[in-house]
Design a protein around this motif. Sequence first.
Motif, PDB file in Angstrom:
ATOM      1  N   ALA A  64       0.828  -1.209   0.000  1.00 27.35           N
ATOM      2  CA  ALA A  64       0.000   0.000   0.000  1.00 27.35           C
ATOM      3  C   ALA A  64       0.862   1.258   0.000  1.00 27.35           C
ATOM      4  N   ALA A  65       2.086   1.131   0.522  1.00 24.77           N
ATOM      5  CA  ALA A  65       2.991   2.277   0.577  1.00 24.77           C
ATOM      6  C   ALA A  65       3.838   2.421  -0.680  1.00 24.77           C
ATOM      7  N   GLY A  66       3.640   1.546  -1.667  1.00 25.22           N
ATOM      8  CA  GLY A  66       4.340   1.703  -2.927  1.00 25.22           C
ATOM      9  C   GLY A  66       5.386   0.659  -3.246  1.00 25.22           C
ATOM     10  N   LEU A  67       5.500  -0.390  -2.431  1.00 26.95           N
ATOM     11  CA  LEU A  67       6.436  -1.463  -2.750  1.00 26.95           C
ATOM     12  C   LEU A  67       6.054  -2.123  -4.072  1.00 26.95           C
ATOM     13  N   VAL A  68       7.023  -2.308  -4.945  1.00 24.96           N
ATOM     14  CA  VAL A  68       6.840  -3.045  -6.193  1.00 24.96           C
ATOM     15  C   VAL A  68       7.620  -4.349  -6.054  1.00 24.96           C
ATOM     16  N   THR A  70       7.667  -8.839  -7.146  1.00 24.51           N
ATOM     17  CA  THR A  70       7.127 -10.014  -7.819  1.00 24.51           C
ATOM     18  C   THR A  70       6.494 -10.937  -6.781  1.00 24.51           C
ATOM     19  N   PRO A  71       5.696 -11.927  -7.222  1.00 28.70           N
ATOM     20  CA  PRO A  71       5.137 -12.877  -6.259  1.00 28.70           C
ATOM     21  C   PRO A  71       6.201 -13.585  -5.431  1.00 28.70           C
ATOM     22  N   ALA A  72       7.290 -14.013  -6.053  1.00 23.76           N
ATOM     23  CA  ALA A  72       8.346 -14.683  -5.287  1.00 23.76           C
ATOM     24  C   ALA A  72       8.954 -13.737  -4.259  1.00 23.76           C
ATOM     25  N   GLU A  73       9.114 -12.493  -4.626  1.00 27.36           N
ATOM     26  CA  GLU A  73       9.650 -11.512  -3.675  1.00 27.36           C
ATOM     27  C   GLU A  73       8.683 -11.274  -2.526  1.00 27.36           C
ATOM     28  N   LEU A  74       7.391 -11.213  -2.817  1.00 28.19           N
ATOM     29  CA  LEU A  74       6.408 -11.055  -1.744  1.00 28.19           C
ATOM     30  C   LEU A  74       6.423 -12.254  -0.804  1.00 28.19           C
ATOM     31  N   ALA A  75       6.654 -13.443  -1.354  1.00 22.61           N
ATOM     32  CA  ALA A  75       6.697 -14.643  -0.516  1.00 22.61           C
ATOM     33  C   ALA A  75       7.853 -14.585   0.466  1.00 22.61           C
ATOM     34  N   ILE A  76       9.049 -14.188   0.012  1.00 25.41           N
ATOM     35  CA  ILE A  76      10.195 -14.145   0.926  1.00 25.41           C
ATOM     36  C   ILE A  76      10.067 -12.974   1.894  1.00 25.41           C
ATOM     37  N   ARG A 142      13.443  -1.929   0.838  1.00 23.11           N
ATOM     38  CA  ARG A 142      13.055  -1.644  -0.553  1.00 23.11           C
ATOM     39  C   ARG A 142      11.882  -0.677  -0.599  1.00 23.11           C
ATOM     40  N   THR A 143      10.950  -0.806   0.348  1.00 21.58           N
ATOM     41  CA  THR A 143       9.826   0.138   0.404  1.00 21.58           C
ATOM     42  C   THR A 143      10.325   1.536   0.739  1.00 21.58           C
ATOM     43  N   CYS A 144      11.288   1.615   1.647  1.00 22.71           N
ATOM     44  CA  CYS A 144      11.871   2.916   1.975  1.00 22.71           C
ATOM     45  C   CYS A 144      12.519   3.537   0.736  1.00 22.71           C
ATOM     46  N   ALA A 145      13.305   2.731   0.009  1.00 25.00           N
ATOM     47  CA  ALA A 145      13.989   3.245  -1.171  1.00 25.00           C
ATOM     48  C   ALA A 145      12.999   3.730  -2.222  1.00 25.00           C
ATOM     49  N   ALA A 146      11.882   3.022  -2.363  1.00 26.07           N
ATOM     50  CA  ALA A 146      10.877   3.398  -3.362  1.00 26.07           C
ATOM     51  C   ALA A 146      10.236   4.741  -3.041  1.00 26.07           C
ATOM     52  N   GLN A 162       7.309   2.037   9.157  1.00 34.62           N
ATOM     53  CA  GLN A 162       6.620   1.295  10.211  1.00 34.62           C
ATOM     54  C   GLN A 162       5.188   1.776  10.400  1.00 34.62           C
ATOM     55  N   VAL A 163       4.942   3.028  10.114  1.00 31.89           N
ATOM     56  CA  VAL A 163       3.565   3.534  10.142  1.00 31.89           C
ATOM     57  C   VAL A 163       2.741   2.810   9.073  1.00 31.89           C
ATOM     58  N   ALA A 164       3.331   2.626   7.892  1.00 26.77           N
ATOM     59  CA  ALA A 164       2.636   1.921   6.814  1.00 26.77           C
ATOM     60  C   ALA A 164       2.418   0.457   7.176  1.00 26.77           C
ATOM     61  N   ALA A 165       3.430  -0.200   7.760  1.00 23.10           N
ATOM     62  CA  ALA A 165       3.291  -1.601   8.153  1.00 23.10           C
ATOM     63  C   ALA A 165       2.204  -1.749   9.212  1.00 23.10           C
ATOM     64  N   ARG A 166       2.146  -0.817  10.120  1.00 22.18           N
ATOM     65  CA  ARG A 166       1.112  -0.864  11.162  1.00 22.18           C
ATOM     66  C   ARG A 166      -0.272  -0.725  10.546  1.00 22.18           C
ATOM     67  N   GLN A 167      -0.398   0.134   9.559  1.00 28.51           N
ATOM     68  CA  GLN A 167      -1.697   0.294   8.904  1.00 28.51           C
ATOM     69  C   GLN A 167      -2.130  -1.007   8.241  1.00 28.51           C
TER      70      GLN A 167
END
Length: 315
Positions: A64-68, A70-76, A142-146, A162-167
């Motif tokens: 939701a915060a803009g992380l891009v 792949t499915p494999a990346e989301l899994a890890i 990676r989310t921070c860098a994006a 961390q605010v985004a992760a909490r949301q």
Amino acid sequence: MSDLYLGGEPLAEVVRSGFVESRHSGSVVVLDAAGQVAAWAGDVLGPVFPRSSNKPMQAVGMLAAGLVATPAELAIISASHRGQPVHVDAVRGVLGDIPPAALGCPPDYPLSDDARDAVVRAGEPRQPLFMNCSGKHAGMLRTCAANGWPLAGYLDPAHPLQVAARQGVESLTGEAAAAVGVDGCGAPLLAVSLRGLATAFLRLVSAEPGTAPRRVADAMRAHPDLVSGTDAEGHDTHLMRALPGLLIKGGAEGVLAAALPGVGAVALKIDDGAMRPRLPVLGAALSRLGVSLGAHADTPVLGGGTRVGQVRAIW
């Protein structure tokens, strides 16, 4: 275990050579496909620290915060990996140009015996890359860098990451975090109820395709080998392989959450933090939804390398 936790009821017992050696108490909630409580035991409304069972929800917050990714990346990113080579390579892939030294998780050896032995034989030291939460931390970086957010201090609860992760956690559980602690990996840890945790997992598998929650659920189920591991202790991996559609994520201190679309969800916590009662209790919980874990719910007790008993659900 959260010091806010109020305790539960007897859920499992250890039987050795026919003798009941000990019992484990805890709490468990079963939701039906509509999200209504179908069965429960113990305290399912008091807050607990779900530990790594929070990871899929934190991943949703990152998307939701803009992380891009792949499915494999989301899994890890959602994993508690065993440090096998495929896991370490996947974490490096998520980091990309971000140096591994930026990881805020502590250095460790792989959880997998074989992977740890290979690392030790190669003369390599403990590294943050090997730590089981390194995928989550790589995703956070990676989310921070994006977003152009500073990498330094990304574990501070007030950091925008961390605010985004909490949301992500609060939106899926439908609860405001009751407490903020520090997880074993150093990241902020949010306390929610078992009912909220089960609700979150049901929402992950029931969300519309293409949405952030469904993307995380689909990624974990498409790449179960990345979520825990292929060795004997990779229970999340083996269960998602065995039961098509199952989403499951364990956490330290006796936590486990699982959901099947169109069937329901389960969340449980063992009071004393023991891990081995989790699968028998999960099996008993899923049986209330008409789902059988079969041999996967069997947790043997060994004596001298020979099976002399088992851990069995009594709930």
